[in-house]
Design a protein around this motif. Sequence first.
Motif, PDB file in Angstrom:
ATOM      1  N   HIS A  96       0.814  -1.205   0.000  1.00 26.74           N
ATOM      2  CA  HIS A  96       0.000   0.000   0.000  1.00 26.74           C
ATOM      3  C   HIS A  96       0.847   1.253   0.000  1.00 26.74           C
ATOM      4  O   HIS A  96       2.010   1.255   0.410  1.00 26.74           O
ATOM      5  N   SER A  97       0.264   2.324  -0.536  1.00 34.41           N
ATOM      6  CA  SER A  97       0.950   3.603  -0.660  1.00 34.41           C
ATOM      7  C   SER A  97       0.207   4.657   0.141  1.00 34.41           C
ATOM      8  O   SER A  97      -1.028   4.667   0.159  1.00 34.41           O
ATOM      9  N   ALA A  98       0.960   5.525   0.779  1.00 37.87           N
ATOM     10  CA  ALA A  98       0.361   6.626   1.527  1.00 37.87           C
ATOM     11  C   ALA A  98       1.257   7.849   1.397  1.00 37.87           C
ATOM     12  O   ALA A  98       2.478   7.715   1.256  1.00 37.87           O
ATOM     13  N   PRO A  99       0.660   9.024   1.424  1.00 32.25           N
ATOM     14  CA  PRO A  99       1.477  10.236   1.331  1.00 32.25           C
ATOM     15  C   PRO A  99       2.116  10.587   2.662  1.00 32.25           C
ATOM     16  O   PRO A  99       1.554  10.294   3.727  1.00 32.25           O
ATOM     17  N   PRO A 119      -1.957  24.640   2.870  1.00 25.92           N
ATOM     18  CA  PRO A 119      -1.738  23.290   2.329  1.00 25.92           C
ATOM     19  C   PRO A 119      -0.443  22.629   2.813  1.00 25.92           C
ATOM     20  O   PRO A 119      -0.451  21.418   3.081  1.00 25.92           O
ATOM     21  N   VAL A 120       0.642  23.368   2.938  1.00 26.84           N
ATOM     22  CA  VAL A 120       1.877  22.709   3.378  1.00 26.84           C
ATOM     23  C   VAL A 120       1.834  22.392   4.866  1.00 26.84           C
ATOM     24  O   VAL A 120       2.407  21.407   5.322  1.00 26.84           O
ATOM     25  N   MET A 133      -1.205  20.771  -1.987  1.00 22.89           N
ATOM     26  CA  MET A 133      -0.875  19.752  -0.973  1.00 22.89           C
ATOM     27  C   MET A 133      -0.003  18.653  -1.588  1.00 22.89           C
ATOM     28  O   MET A 133       1.052  18.311  -1.054  1.00 22.89           O
ATOM     29  N   THR A 134      -0.438  18.135  -2.735  1.00 26.60           N
ATOM     30  CA  THR A 134       0.295  16.993  -3.304  1.00 26.60           C
ATOM     31  C   THR A 134       1.698  17.391  -3.762  1.00 26.60           C
ATOM     32  O   THR A 134       2.591  16.551  -3.812  1.00 26.60           O
ATOM     33  N   GLY A 135       1.891  18.669  -4.077  1.00 29.91           N
ATOM     34  CA  GLY A 135       3.219  19.114  -4.515  1.00 29.91           C
ATOM     35  C   GLY A 135       4.274  18.991  -3.435  1.00 29.91           C
ATOM     36  O   GLY A 135       5.472  18.920  -3.741  1.00 29.91           O
ATOM     37  N   PHE A 136       3.852  18.978  -2.182  1.00 34.54           N
ATOM     38  CA  PHE A 136       4.817  18.825  -1.087  1.00 34.54           C
ATOM     39  C   PHE A 136       4.500  17.597  -0.244  1.00 34.54           C
ATOM     40  O   PHE A 136       4.602  17.596   0.977  1.00 34.54           O
TER      41      PHE A 136
END
Lengths: 290, 478
Positions: free
Chosen positions: A146-149, A173-174, A275-278
């Motif tokens: 599984h993958s998680a951020p 977001p960061v 958010m996803t960028g960092f």
Amino acid sequence: MTPPEVTRIDVRKTYKLYIGGAFPRSESGRSYVVADAKGRFLANASQASRKDARDAVKAARAAFGGWSGRTAYNRGQVVYRIAEVLEGRRAQLEAEVRDATGLTPARARGKVDAAIDRLVWYAGWADKIAQVTGGANPVAGPYFNHSAPEPTGVVAVIAPDDPLLGLVSVLGPVLTTGNTVVLLASEPAPLPAVTLSEVMATADVPGGVVNVLTGSRAEVAPWLASHMDVNGLDLTGVDDPVLARTLEASAADNLKRVRRPRAEDFADAPGIDRMTGFLETKTVWHPMGI
Amino acid sequence: MDNVFDYAPAPESRAIVDIKSSYGLFVDGEFRDSAAGHGFKTVNPATEEVLADVAEADEADVDAAVKAARRAWTRVWSRMPGAERGKYLFRIARIMQERSRELAVLESIDNGKPIRESRDVDVPTAAAHFFYYAGWADKLGYAGFGPDPQPLGVAGQVIPWNFPLLMLAWKIAPALACGNTVVLKPAETTPLTALLFAEICQQADLPPGVVNIVTGAGETGRALVSHPDVDKVAFTGSTDVGRAIAKAVAGTDKKVTLELGGKAANIVFDDAPVDQAVEGIVNGIFFNQGHVCCAGSRLLVQESVAEEVLERLKRRMGTLRIGDPLDKNTDIGAINSAEQLAKIRELSDIGEAEGAGRWSPACDLPDHGYWFPPTVFTGVSQAHRIAREEIFGPVLSVITFRTPAEAVEKANNTPYGLSAGIWTDKGSRILWTASRLRAGVVWSNTFNRFDPASPFGGYKESGYGREGGRHGLEAYLR
């Protein structure tokens, strides 16, 4: 002889940096004049130096383990708490936004409200982003996979000139995703950022999680871009394309994740790419068996 | 240690592959010579035999390839419904499966890796990658990047020599599925399977210009990634080159993903099943001669079991068979190039000079070709260069630890962050450790597993972006 009429003299605020949960002046002893939209003197803001930037990175690194290690639920509550405390300061923020931008009272109020609502939006993301961007991976074998951020680490943010809505739109977001932040406030309009620092200091944001510098972008941003213990760089507030390119090139020395400046309207729905960028994706494998 | 068993040679026949004496560039659906007529030779690293002359693309050739890719994108590929794009990718996957023996033999000849690995890992996983992304081509609106995500345009892709065909698949499959066209540069020491892949594209009737292959070395790669009409740069290779690419694209609109070096910690706790852990250590560092960016090149072993683990590891290393990559019994093949062999030797000598203890099993290395025995260094400190730098060879550095916290601290003490391994019987300890490792892939009680559905990529100086899975689409969409 009648005594002169006594008018009360304002108690003015000293605008300082916010590093490691404390409010120091710049170690350089420098300040610069911040003017309102009509060019009238508003305040002397601290003019951060290279040393201040490095101190801020150090504080952010020290705070990273604790902040990223908190539960997402807890981080969401802290970000929500910032919005709560801001709500009680709407009048002050409206005045600061008006001073900085020259907007009408109604439009300044609209900016303040949108900024608070934006933080509430990001607060709610803290414990949802992992489900939206992570998940189970159906690999062709007997493995749990599984993958998680996870947060990227210490992110340096060059904030845009939109002094409050732009500011929270880049910080929220960061922060909510578990990164720790060194934020360089708008150079011409830094005062709302200093007020936001005071809010964060009383809103359960642990010291060092967000550090706010005021001063010259051309002077301070290169130190953040080249700092080898910074993992991400948001260039939103860099209008000068030559400076932006130089900063992105410096950031390559340790492969920082860079968000390039682009035209954006902070009134628009933000999407999740800030958010996803960092965020990094971590994938964990384990065999299945008895 | 003497081999317990004698093995009869079991060579795979190379007759299945027809290696031409020379190869051109694959541009706009056809093979053509380079404009300037320059070329280079690719050799079999196990024998030093010259395999073929290969065209070297210069700036003009790269420009022609990018133009072909742009034309194909504008006129054909970006307009084609995803379902139809997907069918081309399914076709490619099937042809790769049909020609798998040929691909595996050619890969082992050009790269030096054991046929067992090219046959069982590289080729099937590459085909699986195309099959996986084929299915995404008409489902992109469900991938979480908005309801109607769009391709970027032309992708310039540069891949390394350690998994030539597999890295090609990692790059081309998601790019095409998302509606991009590509110009791909294989590594100069391993161009042959990419050129065979070009033939597969022809067999699949893939529209000309959708895939272009330009062969060459660093200059060719530089021309490709800095070409102004390339919208996307994807690179797998060294951190130094990745840094240079990140600098070169600064200030442009190019989207970039980088999959760079690593110095993975493989952590063995005192409760780990030792035999399994030893197999995992061997697989972690000796798989593909250690030419693996995510190789478990730092063994972190708990002090209380270090002696036992090392003793069993050495015994196991004594049974590894080194030699002819085409022999089906071979465990460790040839080092890919003389240059890489020199680098491995240099760093290993430095390891010795800095005071670490070097050990290799007794083994006969062939007289010709590039070979390096499986090697383990003990008494390694974190400051040693063999503990910090990527050796990219069959060389393991052993470091000990006492507490889990110390293991995590040491594992993360590196500028890299690609992968890590954990060996323990205790589930809660796996999850505790995995959550603290700053690495993009964590293998627990296994190592070096790859799957098209599983996102792969690094933290920190191991690069950015993910390849594989739903995550791998993001690099090729706007």
